[in-house]
Design a protein around this motif. Structure first.
Motif, PDB file in Angstrom:
ATOM      1  N   SER A   3       2.198 -50.892  11.324  1.00  0.00           N
ATOM      2  CA  SER A   3       2.038 -52.415  11.706  1.00  0.00           C
ATOM      3  C   SER A   3       1.854 -53.299  10.352  1.00  0.00           C
ATOM      4  CB  SER A   3       1.277 -52.486  12.847  1.00  0.00           C
ATOM      5  OG  SER A   3      -0.154 -52.447  12.480  1.00  0.00           O
ATOM      6  N   HIS A  33      -0.281 -55.489  10.903  1.00  0.00           N
ATOM      7  CA  HIS A  33      -2.059 -55.700  10.791  1.00  0.00           C
ATOM      8  C   HIS A  33      -2.695 -54.450   9.951  1.00  0.00           C
ATOM      9  CE1 HIS A  33      -2.098 -59.177  13.507  1.00  0.00           C
ATOM     10  NE2 HIS A  33      -1.201 -58.478  14.181  1.00  0.00           N
ATOM     11  N   LYS A  34      -1.850 -52.996  10.034  1.00  0.00           N
ATOM     12  CA  LYS A  34      -2.406 -52.151   9.437  1.00  0.00           C
ATOM     13  C   LYS A  34      -2.035 -51.993   8.100  1.00  0.00           C
ATOM     14  CE  LYS A  34      -4.074 -49.300  12.776  1.00  0.00           C
ATOM     15  NZ  LYS A  34      -5.264 -49.281  12.797  1.00  0.00           N
ATOM     16  N   GLU A  55      -4.822 -54.475   6.620  1.00  0.00           N
ATOM     17  CA  GLU A  55      -5.844 -53.909   6.492  1.00  0.00           C
ATOM     18  C   GLU A  55      -5.857 -52.819   5.213  1.00  0.00           C
ATOM     19  OE1 GLU A  55      -7.130 -51.578  10.104  1.00  0.00           O
ATOM     20  OE2 GLU A  55      -6.683 -53.396  11.163  1.00  0.00           O
ATOM     21  N   ALA A  94      -7.597 -57.294   9.589  1.00  0.00           N
ATOM     22  CA  ALA A  94      -6.333 -57.887   9.327  1.00  0.00           C
ATOM     23  C   ALA A  94      -6.639 -59.422   9.375  1.00  0.00           C
ATOM     24  CB  ALA A  94      -5.274 -57.713  10.453  1.00  0.00           C
ATOM     25  N   HIS A  95      -7.752 -59.990   9.831  1.00  0.00           N
ATOM     26  CA  HIS A  95      -8.198 -61.503   9.769  1.00  0.00           C
ATOM     27  C   HIS A  95      -8.743 -61.769   8.636  1.00  0.00           C
ATOM     28  CE1 HIS A  95      -6.393 -61.557  13.720  1.00  0.00           C
ATOM     29  NE2 HIS A  95      -7.287 -60.627  14.066  1.00  0.00           N
ATOM     30  N   GLY A 130       3.024 -57.841  17.489  1.00  0.00           N
ATOM     31  CA  GLY A 130       2.043 -58.483  17.036  1.00  0.00           C
ATOM     32  C   GLY A 130       2.108 -59.179  15.833  1.00  0.00           C
ATOM     33  N   MET A 131       2.911 -59.024  14.674  1.00  0.00           N
ATOM     34  CA  MET A 131       3.146 -59.917  13.843  1.00  0.00           C
ATOM     35  C   MET A 131       4.513 -59.479  13.078  1.00  0.00           C
ATOM     36  SD  MET A 131       1.167 -60.231   9.891  1.00  0.00           S
ATOM     37  CE  MET A 131      -0.469 -60.582  10.616  1.00  0.00           C
ATOM     38  N   ARG A 137       1.607 -64.077   4.783  1.00  0.00           N
ATOM     39  CA  ARG A 137       0.221 -63.723   4.297  1.00  0.00           C
ATOM     40  C   ARG A 137       0.186 -63.235   3.079  1.00  0.00           C
ATOM     41  NH1 ARG A 137      -3.226 -62.539   8.943  1.00  0.00           N
ATOM     42  NH2 ARG A 137      -4.833 -61.986   7.500  1.00  0.00           N
TER      43      ARG A 137
END
Length: 146
Positions: A49, A51-52, A55, A63-64, A85-86, A94
Protein backbone atom coordinates in the motif's frame (compact mmCIF):
# COMPACT_ATOMS: atom_id res chain seq x y z
CA UNK A 1 41.30 -17.87 -1.82
CA UNK A 2 40.04 -17.68 -5.40
CA UNK A 3 36.43 -18.48 -4.41
CA UNK A 4 36.41 -15.81 -1.70
CA UNK A 5 37.38 -13.20 -4.31
CA UNK A 6 34.42 -14.28 -6.45
CA UNK A 7 32.03 -13.83 -3.53
CA UNK A 8 33.35 -10.31 -2.87
CA UNK A 9 32.97 -9.40 -6.54
CA UNK A 10 29.36 -10.66 -6.58
CA UNK A 11 28.55 -8.67 -3.46
CA UNK A 12 29.89 -5.49 -5.03
CA UNK A 13 27.90 -6.11 -8.21
CA UNK A 14 24.71 -6.65 -6.19
CA UNK A 15 25.27 -3.39 -4.31
CA UNK A 16 25.62 -1.55 -7.61
CA UNK A 17 22.29 -2.76 -8.97
CA UNK A 18 19.61 -0.06 -9.24
CA UNK A 19 16.95 -0.28 -6.51
CA UNK A 20 13.21 0.01 -7.18
CA UNK A 21 10.35 0.37 -4.70
CA UNK A 22 7.23 -1.33 -6.11
CA UNK A 23 3.92 -0.22 -4.57
CA UNK A 24 0.78 -2.19 -5.47
CA UNK A 25 -2.14 -3.48 -3.40
CA UNK A 26 -2.66 -6.46 -5.74
CA UNK A 27 -0.31 -9.28 -4.74
CA UNK A 28 -0.25 -10.80 -8.25
CA UNK A 29 0.61 -7.47 -9.91
CA UNK A 30 3.21 -6.79 -7.21
CA UNK A 31 4.89 -10.17 -7.77
CA UNK A 32 4.83 -9.81 -11.56
CA UNK A 33 6.39 -6.35 -11.34
CA UNK A 34 8.97 -7.65 -8.87
CA UNK A 35 9.89 -10.50 -11.21
CA UNK A 36 10.18 -8.17 -14.25
CA UNK A 37 12.57 -5.86 -12.40
CA UNK A 38 14.55 -8.75 -10.91
CA UNK A 39 14.94 -10.17 -14.43
CA UNK A 40 16.48 -6.83 -15.43
CA UNK A 41 18.99 -6.96 -12.55
CA UNK A 42 17.23 -4.49 -10.23
CA UNK A 43 17.07 -4.83 -6.45
CA UNK A 44 13.38 -4.76 -5.52
CA UNK A 45 11.58 -3.69 -2.36
CA UNK A 46 7.80 -4.07 -2.35
CA UNK A 47 4.97 -2.45 -0.40
CA UNK A 48 1.34 -3.53 -0.45
CA UNK A 49 0.00 0.00 0.00
CA UNK A 50 1.00 3.62 -0.34
CA UNK A 51 0.84 3.91 3.46
CA UNK A 52 3.33 1.02 3.83
CA UNK A 53 5.59 2.62 1.22
CA UNK A 54 5.52 5.91 3.14
CA UNK A 55 6.41 3.99 6.31
CA UNK A 56 9.39 2.48 4.48
CA UNK A 57 10.43 5.90 3.25
CA UNK A 58 10.05 7.43 6.71
CA UNK A 59 11.94 4.58 8.41
CA UNK A 60 8.91 3.16 10.20
CA UNK A 61 7.71 6.42 11.75
CA UNK A 62 4.21 5.89 10.33
CA UNK A 63 2.54 7.14 7.19
CA UNK A 64 1.62 10.46 8.78
CA UNK A 65 5.19 11.34 9.70
CA UNK A 66 7.21 13.63 7.51
CA UNK A 67 9.25 11.67 5.03
CA UNK A 68 12.89 11.68 6.10
CA UNK A 69 14.34 8.87 4.04
CA UNK A 70 17.78 7.69 5.09
CA UNK A 71 17.59 4.03 4.07
CA UNK A 72 19.17 2.25 1.13
CA UNK A 73 19.23 4.40 -1.98
CA UNK A 74 16.06 3.99 -4.03
CA UNK A 75 16.58 4.78 -7.70
CA UNK A 76 12.94 4.46 -8.80
CA UNK A 77 9.43 4.12 -7.40
CA UNK A 78 6.79 2.26 -9.41
CA UNK A 79 3.31 2.72 -8.00
CA UNK A 80 -0.13 1.49 -8.97
CA UNK A 81 -2.63 4.31 -9.45
CA UNK A 82 -5.76 2.66 -8.06
CA UNK A 83 -5.19 1.57 -4.46
CA UNK A 84 -7.45 1.73 -1.40
CA UNK A 85 -6.64 4.27 1.31
CA UNK A 86 -4.31 6.41 -0.80
CA UNK A 87 -4.16 6.50 -4.59
CA UNK A 88 -0.93 6.39 -6.53
CA UNK A 89 -1.49 10.07 -7.33
CA UNK A 90 -1.78 11.01 -3.65
CA UNK A 91 1.35 8.94 -2.95
CA UNK A 92 3.15 10.69 -5.82
CA UNK A 93 2.23 14.07 -4.31
CA UNK A 94 3.60 13.06 -0.88
CA UNK A 95 6.87 11.81 -2.35
CA UNK A 96 7.33 14.92 -4.51
CA UNK A 97 6.55 17.28 -1.59
CA UNK A 98 9.38 15.88 0.55
CA UNK A 99 12.87 17.33 0.04
CA UNK A 100 14.32 13.90 0.94
CA UNK A 101 12.46 11.95 -1.75
CA UNK A 102 11.38 14.45 -4.41
CA UNK A 103 14.35 13.54 -6.60
CA UNK A 104 13.39 9.86 -6.85
CA UNK A 105 11.83 9.22 -10.27
CA UNK A 106 8.32 7.80 -9.97
CA UNK A 107 6.35 5.84 -12.53
CA UNK A 108 2.60 5.36 -12.19
CA UNK A 109 1.02 2.21 -13.62
CA UNK A 110 -2.67 1.66 -14.18
CA UNK A 111 -5.14 -0.35 -16.20
CA UNK A 112 -7.13 2.87 -16.74
CA UNK A 113 -6.27 4.64 -19.99
CA UNK A 114 -7.79 8.02 -19.05
CA UNK A 115 -5.92 10.96 -20.62
CA UNK A 116 -6.85 13.42 -17.84
CA UNK A 117 -5.60 11.03 -15.16
CA UNK A 118 -2.36 10.44 -17.08
CA UNK A 119 -1.83 14.18 -17.59
CA UNK A 120 -2.52 14.89 -13.90
CA UNK A 121 0.18 12.41 -12.81
CA UNK A 122 2.73 13.68 -15.31
CA UNK A 123 2.10 17.31 -14.28
CA UNK A 124 2.63 16.36 -10.62
CA UNK A 125 6.07 14.97 -11.45
CA UNK A 126 5.66 11.35 -12.53
CA UNK A 127 8.45 10.35 -14.89
CA UNK A 128 6.04 8.19 -16.86
CA UNK A 129 2.58 6.62 -16.85
CA UNK A 130 2.50 3.01 -18.08
CA UNK A 131 -0.61 1.00 -18.83
CA UNK A 132 -0.95 -2.42 -17.20
CA UNK A 133 0.00 -5.10 -17.69
CA UNK A 134 3.62 -4.07 -17.24
CA UNK A 135 5.84 -5.95 -19.67
CA UNK A 136 9.54 -6.81 -19.69
CA UNK A 137 10.05 -4.35 -22.55
CA UNK A 138 8.59 -1.57 -20.33
CA UNK A 139 11.11 -2.37 -17.60
CA UNK A 140 13.97 -2.57 -20.11
CA UNK A 141 13.02 0.87 -21.45
CA UNK A 142 13.03 2.28 -17.92
CA UNK A 143 16.53 0.98 -17.31
CA UNK A 144 17.83 2.45 -20.57
CA UNK A 145 16.64 5.94 -19.53
CA UNK A 146 18.87 6.04 -16.47
Amino acid sequence: MGSSSKVEMNEVKEDERPHVLVVDDNVVDRRITERLFTNSAWKVTTAKSAHKALELLSQGKGAHANINYQGPKIDLIVTDYCMPGMTGYEFLKRVKESPDTKGIPEIVVSSDNIPTLIEKCLKKGAQDFILKPLKQSDVNNIKSRD
